[in-house]
Design an enzyme around this catalytic site. Structure first.
Site, PDB file in Angstrom:
ATOM      1  N   GLY A 249     -37.260 -45.487  20.464  1.00 25.29           N
ATOM      2  CA  GLY A 249     -38.829 -44.944  20.644  1.00 25.29           C
ATOM      3  C   GLY A 249     -38.774 -43.918  19.931  1.00 25.29           C
TER       4      GLY A 249
ATOM      5  N   GLU B 132     -43.908 -56.322  -9.128  1.00 22.80           N
ATOM      6  CA  GLU B 132     -44.188 -57.407  -9.772  1.00 22.80           C
ATOM      7  C   GLU B 132     -44.021 -56.908 -11.024  1.00 22.80           C
ATOM      8  OE1 GLU B 132     -44.847 -57.590  -5.974  1.00 22.80           O
ATOM      9  OE2 GLU B 132     -45.425 -56.294  -6.855  1.00 22.80           O
TER      10      GLU B 132
ATOM     11  N   GLN C 277     -35.275 -48.064  12.987  1.00 21.22           N
ATOM     12  CA  GLN C 277     -34.501 -49.033  14.060  1.00 21.22           C
ATOM     13  C   GLN C 277     -33.605 -48.359  15.130  1.00 21.22           C
ATOM     14  OE1 GLN C 277     -36.878 -51.494  15.122  1.00 21.22           O
ATOM     15  NE2 GLN C 277     -35.193 -51.812  16.519  1.00 21.22           N
TER      16      GLN C 277
ATOM     17  N   GLU D 174     -39.963 -41.953 -16.234  1.00 19.61           N
ATOM     18  CA  GLU D 174     -40.623 -42.227 -14.819  1.00 19.61           C
ATOM     19  C   GLU D 174     -40.142 -43.177 -14.103  1.00 19.61           C
ATOM     20  OE1 GLU D 174     -44.645 -43.691 -12.838  1.00 19.61           O
ATOM     21  OE2 GLU D 174     -44.312 -43.396 -15.240  1.00 19.61           O
TER      22      GLU D 174
END
Length: 388
Positions: free
Chosen positions: A341, A368, A337, A243
């Site tokens: 816009g 984590e 970016q 996975e």
């Protein structure tokens, strides 16, 4: 073509699958993203083409192909810009069906696995709980044996295909006094009395259905036990390697898609009298982004080779997911970016891609948790072994 890992047959499969996706899936993606549900017909078409049987034994209708066909399957699904649709497909095949194939009895394989290959049945995997998160051993759901059946109570959350699937692979405590050794796995029919699902509203992955599922005195026949009672935890752990590698491959593929899209945009977009791909700052940013993608991609391919050869790559797969998903988030952020816009507009693909990518460091084991797993193996020299 990367000839080190992919043969001519692999590339023929890639071309065929890309064509299938463009004809059969892409025309419906926006509708499925808006509705949050995927029409049933596409599951059957995937099954008819053999796409749900790539890694399944031939005796149950599969093709039993090497894992690089799976890599191609994953990569091309990422490049139609609906991680939700992709997740619904691979969660069925590589989460639910993997448990059926590895721990299911012949009875279970004939009843659930073979129809799953055909696209007649849809599965989901139910492990995470509302109060447990990544703490699998701390799950509270119970399946207490009474006579010729188990009585299942509890709840699961963040379950992909949790609303519209036909069966559920469920982990629950069969011995409430134990932690790791008290967990077992079952296959549960959606139509069983006491099963209910609530659809969750997500930031991304909008095409897939994600659910919180409740089990209220659900009766499970003893023959629906997967593998041995009390062995559920090691079964779950051994499949996490696949996975997590899947999510690493997904990450490098969607980042590569973002770069390809941006390169096309930069070539056509003109500012200050020249196309954007002629501005050094943007060119060097692309160079950095492409380098990071290729580094992750090559690593993921090498780990796929090792897994395909039968090695247990739990550390390496954890590293793949940890770094690839972080890389994808950052590359896609930079890609958006570069559109200025327009990148913030829904009609351009990077807005959806940015939302979808953010689940990478969360689902299938948070970054984590992965860091602690890797730390245990690198620092404490802990070893993990397969259950079967």
């Amino acid at each position: 073509m990367n000839s080190m890992y992919f043969t001519e047959e692999h590339e023929v499969f890639r071309a065929s699958f890309k064509d299938f996706l463009q004809k059969e899936v892409v025309p419906h993606i926006n509708k499925w993203e808006e509705s949050g549900s995927i029409d049933r017909f596409i599951w059957k078409k995937f099954g008819e083409m053999g796409y749900f049987g790539l890694n399944t034994p031939e005796e149950y209708g599969g093709l039993n192909l090497d894992l690089f066909y799976t890599v191609i399957f994953l990569e091309e699904l990422q490049k139609i810009n609906s991680c939700g649709f992709a997740a619904a497909m691979w969660a069925h095949e590589y989460l639910a069906m993997t448990h059926l194939a590895k721990e299911g009895s012949d009875f279970i394989k004939n009843k659930y696995l073979a129809p799953s290959v055909e696209g007649d049945l849809i599965g989901c995997l139910c492990i995470t709980e509302p109060f447990g998160g990544s703490d699998v051993a701390g799950m509270r759901s119970t399946a207490i044996k009474k006579g010729g059946k188990y009585i299942l109570n509890g709840s699961k959350t963040f379950i992909t295909n949790g609303v519209y699937s036909d069966y559920l692979i469920v982990a629950a405590k069969t011995d409430t006094l134990e932690k790791h050794n008290g967990i077992s796995i079952f296959v549960v029919d959606r139509t069983s009395n006491g099963v209910s699902a609530t659809k969750l509203d997500k930031l991304g992955w909008r095409a897939s259905d994600t659910a919180e599922i409740a089990f209220d005195n659900v009766e499970i026949p003893v023959e629906n036990l997967m593998g041995e009672e009390g062995r559920g935890f090691p079964y779950i752990m051994q499949h996490f390697a696949l996975e997590r590698l899947i999510m690493g491959v997904n990450a490098h593929a969607r980042a590569e898609y973002a770069i390809d899209y941006v390169l096309g945009y930069m070539k056509e977009r003109v500012a200050f009298g020249k196309s954007l791909d002629k501005f050094q700052a943007l060119r060097h940013k692309i160079a950095e982004m492409a380098s990071r993608v290729d580094m992750c991609k090559e690593y993921n391919y090498s780990i796929t080779k090792r897994l395909n050869d039968g090695q247990y790559v739990v550390k390496e797969a954890s590293m793949s997911k940890l770094l690839s998903t972080k890389m994808a988030d950052e590359v896609i952020y930079d890609a958006l970016q570069m559109l200025g816009g327009y990148g913030y507009m829904e009609e351009y693909p990077l807005a959806r891609l940015l939302r979808d990518s953010r689940l990478g460091p969360i689902g299938g084991g948070t970054s984590e948790i992965l860091k602690e797993i890797i730390a245990k193996m690198v620092i404490d020299k802990k070893e993990y072994k397969t259950a079967t």
